[in-house]
Design a protein around this motif. Structure first.
Motif, PDB file in Angstrom:
ATOM      1  N   VAL A   1      30.913  24.569  -1.654  1.00 14.68           N
ATOM      2  CA  VAL A   1      29.720  23.993  -1.028  1.00 14.68           C
ATOM      3  C   VAL A   1      28.841  25.096  -0.451  1.00 14.68           C
ATOM      4  CG1 VAL A   1      30.957  21.874  -0.397  1.00 14.68           C
ATOM      5  CG2 VAL A   1      30.770  23.739   1.260  1.00 14.68           C
ATOM      6  N   MET A   2      27.613  24.713  -0.174  1.00 12.13           N
ATOM      7  CA  MET A   2      26.682  25.649   0.444  1.00 12.13           C
ATOM      8  C   MET A   2      25.956  24.932   1.577  1.00 12.13           C
ATOM      9  SD  MET A   2      24.475  27.904  -2.082  1.00 12.13           S
ATOM     10  CE  MET A   2      25.188  27.320  -3.561  1.00 12.13           C
ATOM     11  N   PRO A   3      25.626  25.650   2.647  1.00 13.86           N
ATOM     12  CA  PRO A   3      24.868  24.974   3.695  1.00 13.86           C
ATOM     13  C   PRO A   3      23.458  24.637   3.186  1.00 13.86           C
ATOM     14  CG  PRO A   3      25.584  27.195   4.374  1.00 13.86           C
ATOM     15  CD  PRO A   3      25.874  27.062   2.927  1.00 13.86           C
TER      16      PRO A   3
ATOM     17  N   MET B   1      26.888  21.038 -12.326  1.00 15.40           N
ATOM     18  CA  MET B   1      26.673  22.107 -13.313  1.00 15.40           C
ATOM     19  C   MET B   1      26.853  23.468 -12.644  1.00 15.40           C
ATOM     20  SD  MET B   1      25.874  21.024 -16.360  1.00 15.40           S
ATOM     21  CE  MET B   1      24.811  22.094 -17.315  1.00 15.40           C
ATOM     22  N   ASP B   2      26.196  23.638 -11.503  1.00 17.62           N
ATOM     23  CA  ASP B   2      26.116  24.956 -10.870  1.00 17.62           C
ATOM     24  C   ASP B   2      27.403  25.358 -10.151  1.00 17.62           C
ATOM     25  OD1 ASP B   2      24.423  27.251 -10.056  1.00 17.62           O
ATOM     26  OD2 ASP B   2      24.855  26.483  -8.058  1.00 17.62           O
ATOM     27  N   MET B   3      27.921  24.445  -9.330  1.00 14.12           N
ATOM     28  CA  MET B   3      29.081  24.802  -8.507  1.00 14.12           C
ATOM     29  C   MET B   3      30.326  24.025  -8.901  1.00 14.12           C
ATOM     30  SD  MET B   3      27.476  25.528  -4.780  1.00 14.12           S
ATOM     31  CE  MET B   3      27.343  23.844  -4.268  1.00 14.12           C
ATOM     32  N   GLY B   4      30.112  22.785  -9.324  1.00 15.78           N
ATOM     33  CA  GLY B   4      31.254  21.967  -9.735  1.00 15.78           C
ATOM     34  C   GLY B   4      31.966  22.568 -10.937  1.00 15.78           C
TER      35      GLY B   4
ATOM     36  N   ILE C   1      15.761  26.448  -9.757  1.00 13.77           N
ATOM     37  CA  ILE C   1      16.149  25.953 -11.094  1.00 13.77           C
ATOM     38  C   ILE C   1      17.309  24.951 -11.007  1.00 13.77           C
ATOM     39  CG2 ILE C   1      15.343  27.955 -12.434  1.00 13.77           C
ATOM     40  CD1 ILE C   1      18.321  28.929 -12.449  1.00 13.77           C
ATOM     41  N   ARG C   2      18.124  25.084  -9.962  1.00 13.55           N
ATOM     42  CA  ARG C   2      19.306  24.227  -9.833  1.00 13.55           C
ATOM     43  C   ARG C   2      18.952  22.764  -9.590  1.00 13.55           C
ATOM     44  NH1 ARG C   2      20.110  29.139  -8.416  1.00 13.55           N
ATOM     45  NH2 ARG C   2      22.102  30.221  -8.603  1.00 13.55           N
ATOM     46  N   PHE C   3      17.700  22.514  -9.192  1.00 13.87           N
ATOM     47  CA  PHE C   3      17.283  21.123  -8.964  1.00 13.87           C
ATOM     48  C   PHE C   3      16.437  20.583 -10.111  1.00 13.87           C
ATOM     49  CE2 PHE C   3      18.112  22.303  -4.440  1.00 13.87           C
ATOM     50  CZ  PHE C   3      19.098  21.354  -4.211  1.00 13.87           C
TER      51      PHE C   3
ATOM     52  N   GLU D   1      26.009  33.366 -18.768  1.00 13.08           N
ATOM     53  CA  GLU D   1      26.249  32.815 -17.429  1.00 13.08           C
ATOM     54  C   GLU D   1      26.836  31.405 -17.510  1.00 13.08           C
ATOM     55  OE1 GLU D   1      26.911  33.368 -14.595  1.00 13.08           O
ATOM     56  OE2 GLU D   1      26.325  35.446 -14.416  1.00 13.08           O
ATOM     57  N   LYS D   2      27.545  31.064 -16.458  1.00  8.27           N
ATOM     58  CA  LYS D   2      28.123  29.729 -16.358  1.00  8.27           C
ATOM     59  C   LYS D   2      27.040  28.764 -15.895  1.00  8.27           C
ATOM     60  CE  LYS D   2      27.923  28.922 -12.568  1.00  8.27           C
ATOM     61  NZ  LYS D   2      26.767  28.856 -11.634  1.00  8.27           N
ATOM     62  N   PRO D   3      27.107  27.489 -16.170  1.00 11.48           N
ATOM     63  CA  PRO D   3      27.958  26.877 -17.168  1.00 11.48           C
ATOM     64  C   PRO D   3      27.413  27.205 -18.553  1.00 11.48           C
ATOM     65  CG  PRO D   3      26.472  25.227 -16.258  1.00 11.48           C
ATOM     66  CD  PRO D   3      26.195  26.506 -15.528  1.00 11.48           C
TER      67      PRO D   3
ATOM     68  N   VAL E   1      19.888  27.020   1.818  1.00 11.24           N
ATOM     69  CA  VAL E   1      20.116  28.251   1.045  1.00 11.24           C
ATOM     70  C   VAL E   1      19.396  28.117  -0.297  1.00 11.24           C
ATOM     71  CG1 VAL E   1      21.866  29.713  -0.058  1.00 11.24           C
ATOM     72  CG2 VAL E   1      22.341  28.691   2.166  1.00 11.24           C
ATOM     73  N   ILE E   2      19.555  26.968  -0.911  1.00 13.52           N
ATOM     74  CA  ILE E   2      18.894  26.727  -2.191  1.00 13.52           C
ATOM     75  C   ILE E   2      17.667  25.861  -1.950  1.00 13.52           C
ATOM     76  CG2 ILE E   2      19.212  25.719  -4.494  1.00 13.52           C
ATOM     77  CD1 ILE E   2      21.908  26.817  -4.498  1.00 13.52           C
ATOM     78  N   LYS E   3      16.530  26.431  -2.286  1.00 12.76           N
ATOM     79  CA  LYS E   3      15.268  25.725  -2.018  1.00 12.76           C
ATOM     80  C   LYS E   3      15.075  24.598  -3.029  1.00 12.76           C
ATOM     81  CE  LYS E   3      14.362  28.802   1.121  1.00 12.76           C
ATOM     82  NZ  LYS E   3      15.220  28.550   2.260  1.00 12.76           N
TER      83      LYS E   3
HETATM   84  O1  LIG Z   1      27.436  30.793  -9.716  1.00 10.73           O
HETATM   85  C1  LIG Z   1      27.186  30.492  -8.567  1.00 10.73           C
HETATM   86  O2  LIG Z   1      28.044  30.893  -7.604  1.00 10.73           O
HETATM   87  C2  LIG Z   1      27.838  30.684  -6.277  1.00 10.73           C
HETATM   88  C3  LIG Z   1      26.817  29.633  -5.966  1.00 10.73           C
HETATM   89  O3  LIG Z   1      26.392  29.900  -4.697  1.00 10.73           O
HETATM   90  C4  LIG Z   1      25.649  29.638  -6.890  1.00 10.73           C
HETATM   91  O4  LIG Z   1      24.747  28.556  -6.654  1.00 10.73           O
HETATM   92  C5  LIG Z   1      26.087  29.586  -8.278  1.00 10.73           C
HETATM   93  O5  LIG Z   1      25.030  29.649  -9.193  1.00 10.73           O
END
Ligand SMILES: O=C1OC[C@@H](O)[C@H](O)[C@H]1O
Ligand code: NDP
Length: 399
Positions: free
Chosen positions: A184-186, A207-210, A195-197, A125-127, A189-191
């Motif tokens: 971006v996300m509203p 890391m996640d979206m950038g 893990i993303r925080f 999985e990315k990244p 959505v992500i609590k």
């Molecule tokens: O890989 C992803 O794609 C969409 C995003 O909403 C998500 O947070 C991310 O992990």
């Protein structure tokens, strides 16, 4: 109207894909094992596998055995492993040929190296990892073992983004001057406990979206940035080492073969909690990439999930030239792709071709993955947050 029907048809078939006729294909299917009953595993792998005649999702491991069992039952997976040794047991299963690693970013390095040590190919999985040095080691080890590792930048496999690149490379928009990519996300959505925080798990919006915005820009320009000009991070209230959003300005070398010596100006933007208008009205999420040249611009809305919906707009600047919009769900050269195939299904198609010694339609090369995380690190550095922590895992010398 037709496009609304098309939209529903695509979404319906995507959610209920036809089961592949396994008997029609020569040879036995490639057996995949999943590390962790992650939320992304169904859309990214178990669902696409249903319509792939050469893939069997054979095993899943989760830290909690019951969770592994439930996941296996729900997705028709033959084997499950649980408990504290569950992940390693899956790697030790001689039937598993490919490991899908959708663990938190901070665990990507350790479990990819362990999977490679066990002789498995990896869909990662990315990244890819928390640092470029880790990613470099992953690919070096994969090469030594003669195994395939693919960083799951699924959008790269879809014809829509490839069409954008084709338009740029054709010269239709002239010499590239500027780019913009946003994901971006509203809020909500992500609590906050996601893990993303979590910094120690490689968390952060960049890391996640950038990572997508950077990969997309680098892909379309076909080169690496020359510098990070500026970068600002909106910090997470629960841990100020984690970015809720990041905006960065970069430069890329002037286009090769053009008269221009001006660097290309690029902006990337990501946000887990996209601000609302006046603090109350939600916005349409900005998931777009735009490239502007001396003769016009090209923009793709929804470059990450184009199967669901996208529009690709070319705006030429010349007098009398008309703006046009394209929808791209197929490859122009006839390469196999159903309109309802998700980016993940296309990614799986490419991976299987590669594993079977055939030529995939496209690929995310190791150096591309290494460079992407390297520039993520550079942007993090410019924000003042610094890279995510490297893994403490050390590969045994015997591996
Ligand atoms: O890989 C992803 O794609 C969409 C995003 O909403 C998500 O947070 C991310 O992990
Ligand atoms: N390609 C894409 O479109 C997407 C990719 N991703 C990527 O996939 C990965 C996982 O994301 P997502 O599925 O949303 O995350 P989840 O939190 O749903 O899944 C992560 C999994 O990691 C396991 N895990 C192991 N150790 C830990 C730990 N210490 N803390 C938390 N979880 C742990 C858990 O497995 P267990 O079941 O064993 O408890 C969990 O199921 C990330 O790298 C993310 O960037 C995410 C979304 C979209």
């Amino acid at each position: 109207m037709t496009s609304v029907i098309g939209l529903f048809k695509r979404i319906y078939t995507l959610a209920n894909p036809p089961k592949a006729d396994v008997s029609a294909e020569a040879g036995s299917p490639i057996k995949f094992g999943i590390l962790g009953a992650a939320n992304i595993a169904p859309p990214a792998l178990t669902n696409p596998a249903i319509s792939h005649p050469e893939v069997e999702i054979y095993a899943v491991a989760a830290r909690d055995e019951k969770k592994a069992q439930q996941f296996a039952k729900k997705h028709g997976i033959a084997k499950f492993y649980g408990g504290k040794d569950g992940y390693q047991k899956l790697l030790d299963d001689p039937e598993v040929e490919v490991v899908y690693n959708p663990l938190p970013n901070g665990l990507h390095y350790e479990w990819t190296m362990k999977a490679l040590a066990a002789g498995k190919h990896v869909l990662l999985e990315k990244p890819s990892c928390d640092t470029a040095e880790e990613t470099r080691r992953v690919f070096e080890f994969a090469e030594k073992k003669g195994l395939v590792v693919l960083e799951a930048f699924h959008f790269r496999f879809h014809p829509a983004i490839q069409r954008v690149k084709q338009i740029i490379d054709s010269g239709e928009i002239g010499t590239v001057k500027e780019t913009y990519a946003s994901l971006v996300m509203p809020g909500g959505v992500i609590k906050d406990d996601d893990i993303r925080f979590q910094y120690d798990l490689g968390g952060g919006s960049l890391m996640d979206m950038g990572c997508y915005t950077l990969m997309c820009t680098r892909y379309l320009l076909g080169t690496n940035p020359s510098a990070v000009v500026s970068a600002t991070a909106k910090r997470f209230s629960g841990d100020n080492r984690v970015d809720v959003g990041t905006t960065a300005e970069l430069t890329f070398p002037a286009p090769a073969g053009s008269d221009s010596s001006e660097p290309i100006k690029s902006k990337i933007h990501c946000d887990f909690k996209d601000p609302k208008y006046f603090g109350i009205i939600p916005r349409v999420p900005d998931i777009s990439v735009r490239v502007t040249g001396t003769e016009g611009s090209v923009e793709l809305y929804n470059f990450v999930m184009p199967t669901l919906y996208h529009h690709l707009t070319v705006r030429p600047t010349g007098k009398g030239k008309k703006t046009r919009t394209e929808k791209v769900y197929k490859f122009a050269d006839g390469t196999r792709c159903e309109e309802w195939w998700s980016t993940y299904r296309l990614q799986l198609e490419a991976l299987v071709h590669r594993l079977r010694g055939r030529t995939p339609q496209t690929w995310v090369e190791p150096q591309d993955s290494i460079d992407n995380i390297l520039w993520i690190e550079k942007v993090y550095e410019a924000t003042g947050l610094g890279s995510r922590p490297p893994s403490s895992f050390v590969l045994p010398e015997s591996a």
